[in-house]
Design a protein around this motif. Structure first.
Motif, PDB file in Angstrom:
ATOM      1  N   ALA A   1      45.675  44.217  50.943  1.00  0.00           N
ATOM      2  CA  ALA A   1      45.070  43.123  51.710  1.00  0.00           C
ATOM      3  C   ALA A   1      43.560  43.081  51.468  1.00  0.00           C
ATOM      4  O   ALA A   1      42.959  42.006  51.354  1.00  0.00           O
TER       5      ALA A   1
ATOM      6  N   GLY B   1      46.473  34.182  48.810  1.00  0.00           N
ATOM      7  CA  GLY B   1      47.945  34.152  48.734  1.00  0.00           C
ATOM      8  C   GLY B   1      48.467  34.499  47.337  1.00  0.00           C
ATOM      9  O   GLY B   1      47.703  34.779  46.414  1.00  0.00           O
TER      10      GLY B   1
ATOM     11  N   TYR C   1      54.122  45.532  37.542  1.00  0.00           N
ATOM     12  CA  TYR C   1      53.758  44.112  37.554  1.00  0.00           C
ATOM     13  C   TYR C   1      52.416  43.920  38.253  1.00  0.00           C
ATOM     14  O   TYR C   1      52.181  44.438  39.336  1.00  0.00           O
ATOM     15  N   ARG C   2      51.560  43.131  37.629  1.00  0.00           N
ATOM     16  CA  ARG C   2      50.273  42.802  38.242  1.00  0.00           C
ATOM     17  C   ARG C   2      50.078  41.297  38.181  1.00  0.00           C
ATOM     18  O   ARG C   2      50.396  40.649  37.179  1.00  0.00           O
ATOM     19  N   GLY C   3      49.593  40.735  39.262  1.00  0.00           N
ATOM     20  CA  GLY C   3      49.389  39.284  39.314  1.00  0.00           C
ATOM     21  C   GLY C   3      48.304  38.861  38.318  1.00  0.00           C
ATOM     22  O   GLY C   3      47.478  39.664  37.885  1.00  0.00           O
TER      23      GLY C   3
ATOM     24  N   LEU D   1      51.970  49.565  40.610  1.00  0.00           N
ATOM     25  CA  LEU D   1      53.050  50.401  41.150  1.00  0.00           C
ATOM     26  C   LEU D   1      53.079  50.419  42.679  1.00  0.00           C
ATOM     27  O   LEU D   1      54.054  50.863  43.279  1.00  0.00           O
TER      28      LEU D   1
HETATM   29  P1  ADP Z   1      48.431  46.620  42.081  1.00  0.00           P
HETATM   30  O1  ADP Z   1      47.768  46.382  43.375  1.00  0.00           O
HETATM   31  O2  ADP Z   1      48.137  47.949  41.506  1.00  0.00           O
HETATM   32  O3  ADP Z   1      48.230  45.504  41.109  1.00  0.00           O
HETATM   33  P2  ADP Z   1      50.837  46.265  43.572  1.00  0.00           P
HETATM   34  O4  ADP Z   1      52.228  46.603  43.247  1.00  0.00           O
HETATM   35  O5  ADP Z   1      50.288  46.831  44.825  1.00  0.00           O
HETATM   36  O6  ADP Z   1      49.991  46.647  42.310  1.00  0.00           O
HETATM   37  O7  ADP Z   1      50.735  44.702  43.659  1.00  0.00           O
HETATM   38  C1  ADP Z   1      51.326  43.898  42.663  1.00  0.00           C
HETATM   39  C2  ADP Z   1      50.657  42.544  42.629  1.00  0.00           C
HETATM   40  O8  ADP Z   1      50.940  41.834  43.840  1.00  0.00           O
HETATM   41  C3  ADP Z   1      49.187  42.611  42.587  1.00  0.00           C
HETATM   42  O9  ADP Z   1      48.739  42.747  41.244  1.00  0.00           O
HETATM   43  C4  ADP Z   1      48.788  41.265  43.186  1.00  0.00           C
HETATM   44  O10 ADP Z   1      48.801  40.261  42.200  1.00  0.00           O
HETATM   45  C5  ADP Z   1      49.864  40.981  44.178  1.00  0.00           C
HETATM   46  N1  ADP Z   1      49.487  41.273  45.586  1.00  0.00           N
HETATM   47  C6  ADP Z   1      49.809  42.361  46.311  1.00  0.00           C
HETATM   48  N2  ADP Z   1      49.325  42.267  47.571  1.00  0.00           N
HETATM   49  C7  ADP Z   1      48.705  41.079  47.661  1.00  0.00           C
HETATM   50  C8  ADP Z   1      48.017  40.387  48.706  1.00  0.00           C
HETATM   51  N3  ADP Z   1      47.889  40.908  49.926  1.00  0.00           N
HETATM   52  N4  ADP Z   1      47.510  39.163  48.427  1.00  0.00           N
HETATM   53  C9  ADP Z   1      47.669  38.620  47.183  1.00  0.00           C
HETATM   54  N5  ADP Z   1      48.280  39.211  46.172  1.00  0.00           N
HETATM   55  C10 ADP Z   1      48.817  40.431  46.386  1.00  0.00           C
END
Ligand code: ADP
Length: 585
Positions: free
Chosen positions: A470, A506, A520-522, A535
């Motif tokens: 967050a 979002g 996976y990374r956004g 992870l």
């Molecule tokens: P990391 O944070 O290491 O990239 P995560 O598994 O924790 O890996 O998250 C995966 C993806 O989910 C993130 O790369 C991000 O794109 C998305 N994400 C996670 N939490 C949020 C959030 N609170 N708001 C927006 N995108 C999020």
């Protein structure tokens, strides 16, 4: 591309195969039905022939070869043969009655066996009335008697045949000449009347013949019905007890039975009209009709069922092939995606490792080479080293945890846990991160929520991950995080629902279904070079699953993201144990 071409070709081939198979099964079914019908018909013809030869043999056994012209002498000849046949013949009960008709001046004399077995003159029985009329026409008057419309069903077991080779005493009154070879139907001969025992015929003779010619299971496979030839609406006998489903109305095959001809008593080898090679008339016409229908409804229905079964099996096999191909493609695409993600992960992690290592290295070098002696500066370098080594540690721990989760060791022994405590300790542990991002945390956690059974360390790790995410991804106009907990009574088992929400940008809808995948990374995380391994959420999901809980994400681009965890409430004995320990302690 190649894979898609392969899939396309596979689908087209499967379609072609399905069409070919469908047509082929159809053709095979039609051929099978025709073959079954033909063999049934051939069997029935053999039944009819054998039945006819039984009747012929029985009639000949009773009729004397050299009949005497005197009626009484003739009657005793018949009586003798009848008795001999009855005592020796296998089909002895074939006839219910046998009668001798001779001419007595201008009347017909009927002799039937009395109690002593001797044929003596008797009045005509009622059910022989038609036969009497016919014989009167034939034997007493000129021309041939007519049987009229055909006998009613109850009389269709009765038939009469003229006796051959009966020498006549010459012209004048008294019996006229018998049927000589060229005599034809002339008045004055003796006739024999036979009354078949329908019960014996239908329960013994025919079942035997049907078994012999249609197979041992004939009576289990087929329904049989016998009707008079002239009156198919009135069955003499039927194996189908249901009067509405008449076998004759929907028969698979039929054959004529009981072909009564004036030649029946003609000795063999004299070449009577229509005799076959075995001395019997070819089956075809007859007083009766034997109808046969398969018990399944018809041969069509039997073949139709087999066809449907074949189609179902073939369809199943084709579907299996298509499903296997689809599954193969899906799995290989997933494996391919995972490989890509892992490559990205390696590249990302190398970068992530290099940055803090470079910082630590530089800071350590500066401290070692006394570049600065200013205590404030030294303290800053120390803090920098701690911060960066902390990041390194966190990263290594996440990778190790993931490796551990793959090996199946996500949680330790489950203990009764207070949700409020877990949330509080998670927020406390994330304090530095939250403060660093200037985030406000709003908590809505009612006291005295039911306990959950869980591993405190793992759950805290999961919540911390959500809070860190967050902070990392939820920065917006308001740096706000909401934590909400409540009992969710939906479903059979009550659950505790914990929601962690932010008001950041979002997650795009197409990314939402991937965010729990490992590595996976956004897009935004990669573009903005936000630290991470991909992870975190995978581990959160694994932890929640190990607690037999669920996790879901709700996110509206531009408005924020909310993660919803649902964890089962601990069993009652846990709750009681905890309540006791609180009251004790
Ligand atoms: P990391 O944070 O290491 O990239 P995560 O598994 O924790 O890996 O998250 C995966 C993806 O989910 C993130 O790369 C991000 O794109 C998305 N994400 C996670 N939490 C949020 C959030 N609170 N708001 C927006 N995108 C999020």
């Amino acid at each position: 591309m190649l894979a898609w071409i392969f899939v396309g070709v596979l689908f087209v081939l499967c379609g072609v195969l399905a069409v070919l198979q469908y047509r082929w099964i159809g053709e095979v079914s039609v051929a099978a039905r025709d073959r079954m019908r033909a063999s049934l018909q051939a069997g029935l013809v053999r039944v009819s022939r054998d039945f006819q030869s039984e009747i012929n043999a029985a009639c000949r056994a009773v009729a004397p070869d050299n009949p005497k012209p005197d009626p009484a002498a003739f009657a005793s000849q018949v009586a003798e043969r009848y008795a001999a046949w009855k005592s020796s013949g296998q089909q002895a009960p074939l006839f219910r009655a046998v009668g001798i008709v001779t001419r007595d001046a201008d009347r017909l004399a009927l002799r039937i066996p009395g109690a002593d077995g001797r044929f003596s003159p008797q009045p005509w029985p009622d059910e022989w009335r038609l036969t009497e009329q016919f014989l009167e026409g034939t034997m007493l008057r000129e021309g041939r008697g007519r049987r009229g419309e055909g006998p009613p069903p109850e009389e269709s077991t009765i038939f009469e045949v003229p006796v051959f080779n009966m020498p006549g005493p010459g012209p004048g009154p008294g019996p006229g000449p018998g049927f000589g070879d060229r005599g034809g139907m002339r008045r004055g001969a003796a006739w024999l009347i036979f009354d078949l025992d329908l019960k014996y015929v239908t329960e013994t003779v025919l079942p035997e013949l049907l078994q012999r010619h249609l197979g041992a299971a004939a009576s289990q496979e087929y329904h049989f019905e016998i009707t008079p030839h002239d009156d198919p609406a009135e069955p003499l006998y039927s194996t189908d007890a249901d009067p509405r489903s008449r076998v004759a109305a929907n028969a698979d095959a039929r054959v004529g039975l009981l072909d009564i001809s004036p030649d029946m008593l003609r000795p063999r080898g004299r070449g009577g009209r229509g005799f076959g090679p075995e001395g019997m008339r070819l089956a075809g016409g007859g007083r009766w009709e034997l109808y046969v229908r398969h018990r399944a409804g018809s041969l069509e229905a039997v073949v139709g069922r087999t066809r449907q079964r074949n189609l179902a099996v073939t369809g199943g096999v084709l579907l299996l092939i298509i499903a296997s191909a689809a599954a193969l493609i899906r799995f290989s695409r997933r494996a391919q995606r995972l490989a890509e993600l892992q490559m990205n992960f390696v590249a990302g992690v190398s970068h992530e490792l290099r940055t803090p290592l470079t910082v630590i290295n530089t800071a350590a070098y500066n401290l070692q080479s006394n570049v600065t002696r200013n205590p404030e500066q030294v303290a800053r370098y120390g803090a920098l080293i701690r911060q960066e080594s902390g990041r390194l540690k966190e990263m290594v721990e996440q990778v190790l945890s993931f490796a551990g989760s793959q090996a199946g060791s996500m949680t330790r022994e489950l203990q009764p846990l207070c949700v409020e405590d877990i949330i509080r300790s998670s927020v406390d542990a994330s304090k530095a991160v939250l403060d660093g991002g200037h985030f406000v945390v709003e908590q809505d956690v009612p006291p005295a929520l039911p306990l959950i059974a869980g591993d405190a360390r793992a759950l805290q790790h999961a919540l911390q991950n959500l809070l860190t995410n967050a902070v990392k991804y939820g920065k917006g106009e308001q740096n706000w995080i909401g934590i909400h907990a409540a009992v969710n009574p939906d479903g059979s088992q009550p659950r505790i629902e914990i929601r962690v929400a932010d008001r950041g940008p979002g997650i795009p809808p197409d990314e939402q279904r991937h965010i729990f995948d490992p590595f996976y990374r956004g897009k935004r995380a990669v573009q903005d070079q936000i630290h991470g391994t991909g992870l975190g959420l995978t581990l959160v999901k694994e932890i929640v699953a190990a607690h037999r809980g669920t996790i879901a994400v709700r996110s509206q681009p531009g408005k924020g993201t909310e993660f919803v965890l649902r964890l089962p409430v601990a069993p009652k004995e846990f709750q009681d144990e905890f309540a006791n320990s609180v009251s004790r302690g």
